[in-house]
Design a protein around this motif. Structure first.
Motif, PDB file in Angstrom:
ATOM      1  N   ALA A 154       0.835  -1.211   0.000  1.00 43.35           N
ATOM      2  CA  ALA A 154       0.000   0.000   0.000  1.00 43.35           C
ATOM      3  C   ALA A 154       0.866   1.256   0.000  1.00 43.35           C
ATOM      4  N   VAL A 158       0.851   3.899  -3.121  1.00 39.54           N
ATOM      5  CA  VAL A 158       0.311   5.255  -2.961  1.00 39.54           C
ATOM      6  C   VAL A 158       1.431   6.288  -2.900  1.00 39.54           C
ATOM      7  N   HIS A 164      -4.069   5.705  -6.561  1.00 39.67           N
ATOM      8  CA  HIS A 164      -5.161   5.988  -5.632  1.00 39.67           C
ATOM      9  C   HIS A 164      -5.303   4.798  -4.687  1.00 39.67           C
ATOM     10  N   PRO A 165      -5.473   5.027  -3.376  1.00 37.44           N
ATOM     11  CA  PRO A 165      -5.504   3.899  -2.448  1.00 37.44           C
ATOM     12  C   PRO A 165      -6.736   3.019  -2.571  1.00 37.44           C
ATOM     13  N   ARG A 168      -7.637   0.353   0.092  1.00 40.09           N
ATOM     14  CA  ARG A 168      -6.458   0.143   0.944  1.00 40.09           C
ATOM     15  C   ARG A 168      -6.194   1.315   1.872  1.00 40.09           C
ATOM     16  N   ILE A 169      -7.171   2.214   2.070  1.00 38.13           N
ATOM     17  CA  ILE A 169      -6.917   3.434   2.841  1.00 38.13           C
ATOM     18  C   ILE A 169      -6.613   3.112   4.309  1.00 38.13           C
ATOM     19  N   LEU A 172      -3.145   1.807   4.491  1.00 39.45           N
ATOM     20  CA  LEU A 172      -2.210   2.922   4.335  1.00 39.45           C
ATOM     21  C   LEU A 172      -2.086   3.707   5.631  1.00 39.45           C
TER      22      LEU A 172
END
Length: 184
Positions: A154, A158, A164-165, A168-169, A172
């Motif tokens: 990740a 990013v 763009h994540p 997976r935000i 991240l």
């Protein structure tokens, strides 16, 4: 009367298809406004929210400076940090930018110039550039050693590759928090 199967006749428009398309557009606009999907439109809400910096640049020595406008968000980390519902804390943003700087420094390659003369073994880069690249690679290796494979992917995607994540935000966030705590 034209044949309905002729290639030049338009397909019949069904009300259900129009309603489905409108619903998809509304859902997509909602996801963009919530920050779940990237806004690729030039006149979309994300484009209007981007911070613009105004500066005066002198293009040549002795020339009059020209007014230019630049976007202050130059990477996906900036877009995540500067949006209205910021997805990153200032510490996560700073660590992500540090990782990005190391990533760019270690992946930057020198120029390759071909010559027809028989000179061999002369590099075009200076030793400082080579040492900076090696040191950046070591910093990236130390950072990735602190992370799980999913978090490392990740962060690389990013911060390094500017992707763009998506979903997976959270991964991240956890990865940048670990780097903030350990990578000082």
């Amino acid at each position: 009367m034209p044949n309905p199967r002729a290639p030049f006749s338009p397909a019949p428009v069904h009300a259900a298809a129009v309603l489905r398309a409108e619903r998809r557009a509304r859902l997509h606009a909602r996801d963009i406004a919530a920050g779940l999907k990237p806004d690729m439109g030039a006149d979309g809400p994300a484009a209007l929210m981007r911070p613009v910096e105004r500066a005066r640049v002198q293009l040549a020595p002795g020339a009059r400076p020209h007014a230019v406008r630049r976007l202050t968000d130059t990477c996906e980390l900036d877009r995540l940090f500067y949006r209205a519902n910021s997805a990153l804390s200032p510490e996560q943003h700073a660590v992500g930018l540090r990782f990005r700087a190391c990533w760019r420094r270690c992946t930057r390659t020198g120029r390759l110039v071909q010559r027809y003369s028989p000179q061999a073994g002369q590099g075009t880069g200076t030793m400082e550039e080579t040492e900076a690249s090696v040191n950046a690679r070591h910093a990236i290796d130390r950072a990735l050693a602190l992370l799980t494979p999913a978090r490392a992917r990740a962060v690389c995607a990013v911060c390094g590759l500017d992707e763009h994540p998506g979903t997976r935000i959270r991964t991240l966030h956890r990865a940048l928090d670990v780097l903030h705590e350990q990578w000082r």
